[in-house]
Design a protein around this motif. Sequence first.
Motif, PDB file in Angstrom:
ATOM      1  N   LEU A 168      52.569  25.483  40.732  1.00  0.00           N
ATOM      2  CA  LEU A 168      53.965  25.132  40.449  1.00  0.00           C
ATOM      3  C   LEU A 168      54.248  23.689  40.846  1.00  0.00           C
ATOM      4  N   SER A 169      53.681  23.251  41.958  1.00  0.00           N
ATOM      5  CA  SER A 169      53.838  21.853  42.378  1.00  0.00           C
ATOM      6  C   SER A 169      53.195  20.908  41.370  1.00  0.00           C
ATOM      7  N   MET A 170      52.046  21.318  40.836  1.00  0.00           N
ATOM      8  CA  MET A 170      51.371  20.501  39.837  1.00  0.00           C
ATOM      9  C   MET A 170      52.207  20.413  38.553  1.00  0.00           C
ATOM     10  N   VAL A 171      52.748  21.550  38.132  1.00  0.00           N
ATOM     11  CA  VAL A 171      53.593  21.558  36.936  1.00  0.00           C
ATOM     12  C   VAL A 171      54.805  20.661  37.140  1.00  0.00           C
ATOM     13  N   ALA A 172      55.424  20.733  38.329  1.00  0.00           N
ATOM     14  CA  ALA A 172      56.599  19.905  38.620  1.00  0.00           C
ATOM     15  C   ALA A 172      56.242  18.423  38.588  1.00  0.00           C
ATOM     16  N   GLU A 173      55.081  18.085  39.143  1.00  0.00           N
ATOM     17  CA  GLU A 173      54.640  16.685  39.155  1.00  0.00           C
ATOM     18  C   GLU A 173      54.421  16.171  37.727  1.00  0.00           C
ATOM     19  N   VAL A 174      53.803  17.028  36.894  1.00  0.00           N
ATOM     20  CA  VAL A 174      53.558  16.636  35.512  1.00  0.00           C
ATOM     21  C   VAL A 174      54.873  16.480  34.758  1.00  0.00           C
ATOM     22  N   GLU A 175      55.801  17.390  34.964  1.00  0.00           N
ATOM     23  CA  GLU A 175      57.075  17.336  34.247  1.00  0.00           C
ATOM     24  C   GLU A 175      57.879  16.097  34.638  1.00  0.00           C
ATOM     25  N   VAL A 176      57.826  15.725  35.919  1.00  0.00           N
ATOM     26  CA  VAL A 176      58.511  14.500  36.359  1.00  0.00           C
ATOM     27  C   VAL A 176      57.915  13.280  35.657  1.00  0.00           C
ATOM     28  N   SER A 177      56.592  13.270  35.552  1.00  0.00           N
ATOM     29  CA  SER A 177      55.918  12.141  34.899  1.00  0.00           C
ATOM     30  C   SER A 177      56.254  12.070  33.413  1.00  0.00           C
ATOM     31  N   ILE A 178      56.417  13.266  32.791  1.00  0.00           N
ATOM     32  CA  ILE A 178      56.766  13.289  31.363  1.00  0.00           C
ATOM     33  C   ILE A 178      58.223  12.886  31.164  1.00  0.00           C
ATOM     34  N   ASP A 179      59.122  13.376  32.024  1.00  0.00           N
ATOM     35  CA  ASP A 179      60.559  13.121  31.863  1.00  0.00           C
ATOM     36  C   ASP A 179      60.958  11.709  32.266  1.00  0.00           C
ATOM     37  N   PHE A 180      60.165  11.115  33.160  1.00  0.00           N
ATOM     38  CA  PHE A 180      60.493   9.768  33.629  1.00  0.00           C
ATOM     39  C   PHE A 180      59.285   8.859  33.440  1.00  0.00           C
ATOM     40  N   PRO A 181      58.952   8.579  32.167  1.00  0.00           N
ATOM     41  CA  PRO A 181      57.740   7.800  31.878  1.00  0.00           C
ATOM     42  C   PRO A 181      57.803   6.373  32.418  1.00  0.00           C
ATOM     43  N   GLU A 182      59.036   5.877  32.671  1.00  0.00           N
ATOM     44  CA  GLU A 182      59.146   4.500  33.160  1.00  0.00           C
ATOM     45  C   GLU A 182      58.530   4.332  34.536  1.00  0.00           C
ATOM     46  N   ALA A 403      43.396  33.205  34.349  1.00  0.00           N
ATOM     47  CA  ALA A 403      43.879  32.036  35.080  1.00  0.00           C
ATOM     48  C   ALA A 403      42.756  31.028  35.291  1.00  0.00           C
ATOM     49  N   LEU A 404      41.556  31.524  35.601  1.00  0.00           N
ATOM     50  CA  LEU A 404      40.412  30.628  35.816  1.00  0.00           C
ATOM     51  C   LEU A 404      40.080  29.871  34.532  1.00  0.00           C
ATOM     52  N   LYS A 405      40.130  30.559  33.411  1.00  0.00           N
ATOM     53  CA  LYS A 405      39.852  29.913  32.125  1.00  0.00           C
ATOM     54  C   LYS A 405      40.853  28.783  31.865  1.00  0.00           C
ATOM     55  N   ASN A 406      42.113  29.015  32.153  1.00  0.00           N
ATOM     56  CA  ASN A 406      43.141  27.998  31.929  1.00  0.00           C
ATOM     57  C   ASN A 406      43.013  26.821  32.891  1.00  0.00           C
ATOM     58  N   ILE A 407      42.673  27.104  34.153  1.00  0.00           N
ATOM     59  CA  ILE A 407      42.556  25.993  35.098  1.00  0.00           C
ATOM     60  C   ILE A 407      41.316  25.152  34.792  1.00  0.00           C
ATOM     61  N   LYS A 408      40.247  25.790  34.315  1.00  0.00           N
ATOM     62  CA  LYS A 408      39.066  25.031  33.908  1.00  0.00           C
ATOM     63  C   LYS A 408      39.389  24.148  32.708  1.00  0.00           C
ATOM     64  N   SER A 409      40.188  24.677  31.790  1.00  0.00           N
ATOM     65  CA  SER A 409      40.611  23.881  30.636  1.00  0.00           C
ATOM     66  C   SER A 409      41.437  22.681  31.093  1.00  0.00           C
ATOM     67  N   ASN A 429      50.180  28.182  31.967  1.00  0.00           N
ATOM     68  CA  ASN A 429      49.547  29.446  31.577  1.00  0.00           C
ATOM     69  C   ASN A 429      48.826  30.094  32.761  1.00  0.00           C
ATOM     70  N   ALA A 430      48.131  29.273  33.557  1.00  0.00           N
ATOM     71  CA  ALA A 430      47.447  29.804  34.745  1.00  0.00           C
ATOM     72  C   ALA A 430      48.460  30.373  35.727  1.00  0.00           C
ATOM     73  N   TRP A 431      49.572  29.683  35.897  1.00  0.00           N
ATOM     74  CA  TRP A 431      50.634  30.144  36.796  1.00  0.00           C
ATOM     75  C   TRP A 431      51.194  31.493  36.336  1.00  0.00           C
TER      76      TRP A 431
END
Length: 458
Positions: A168-182, A403-409, A429-431
């Motif tokens: 969940l922390s990883m998803v949040a970090e990615v979403e912040v980077s996507i929402d605030f590309p500057e 979940a393992l398949k998704n995290i490996k991807s 998806n892993a989450w």
Amino acid sequence: MSDTIAAISTAVGEAGIGIVRMSGSDSINIGKDVFVGFDDKKIIEIQNKKLTYGHIIDEDGKKIDEVLIAFMEGPYTYTREDMVEIYCHGGIISVRKVLELLLRSGARLAERGEFTKIAFLNGRLDLSQAEAVIDIIRAKTDTSFQVSLDHLEGSLSKEVGDIRDILLSMVAEVEVSIDFPEEGVDELTYEGLQADAKTVESKIEALLATTNRGKILRDGIETVILGKPNVGKSSLLNAILRENRAIVTDIPGTTRDIIEEYVNIDGIPLKIIDTAGIRDTEDLVEKIGVDRAKASIEKADLIIGVFDVSREFTEEDKKILELLKNRKSIVLLNKIDLKTGQKDEFLKELEEIDHIIETSIIENIGIESLEEHIKSLFYEGDINMESDIVVTNVRHKLQLEKALKNIKSAIGDIQMNVPLDCIEIDLRNAWEDLGEISGDAIAEDILDKIFKDFCIGK
């Protein structure tokens, strides 16, 4: 207003005590209506979570049984609803009469596992804890009981929850980077994501590594005893069980059907199956038994091939040997106590077999060695019950694999610097895959299927 459900919670049959339970908004009112105290007076004020002595009475005031009754006010109950438990005499008639009265008084018959399902839906248990309830009931050894109890107390839930928190922390970090590309996404962001993803991967793999032991603890090792007639198969079953379970005679073809029994070998439940002797026969009943013996091989975890070394190696022995090849198996060279043995001839034919034990079952020679071989084959290392989490549920295993398949991807995408929105899909998806273990994200039809495996009244 929720339904009020009722069911018998103890096994059918004669016992000292039988328990009938109710849960729901009207359970306490129904309980008060059908119960009178020892002085034949109706209860006005209940005593929460205290046993009260008296009688269950029907609509006409006729006494049905002498009982103890417990009124339990929610939310501090198993289901987090109001509950009533009635402890009556354990005969078939008494518990049935009490249940029928509760149903006539406004309750409905509970479905399989509905008490535990309500506990899950009301947040009393998560799904993995709810599934642990049935595992506790079905536990066949102290070890499997302890593992199930640990799951009920939340050991697996906590581990899975910790992994989901990282995701969940990883998803949040990615979403912040996507929402605030500057703000920009530099190489360190990808490196940080990869480090976290690798942590998730190793934690999931560690849980999956326990699933083989977990299956054994929950279901037992399905073990088929195979051999010609009169080689000592039924004697072996009796020796492992330490009782005369199977008929043993000198007459070939005595065992004509499958005999199944459970035995505990140092915490490992062994589901041992004695089969009809493998041979060509014109006897219709024996032939059916032989066919069933061959069919049981396909689903066996382990095959114990028993050969009589007091006789020559025959074509029938060769056919049985072929059935053992490329399968997890142990060969017993039985009747070594007889002077006329052909042991060397058998050993020559069994060069491709790794696990060979010389036995005299009738003299109790080699039985301990067999048990040690079984443990070494399936139970490498002891489970440390204070620290290890063992995954015993097939559904949990499947969700961990997804979940393992998704995290490996996701790891592969991170290493190739794929756009973050693509990486986010795999992480989410892993989450969600892990969320199905605890029940945080699960379809209603799967939920119904899980609880239908429970008994009525639990």
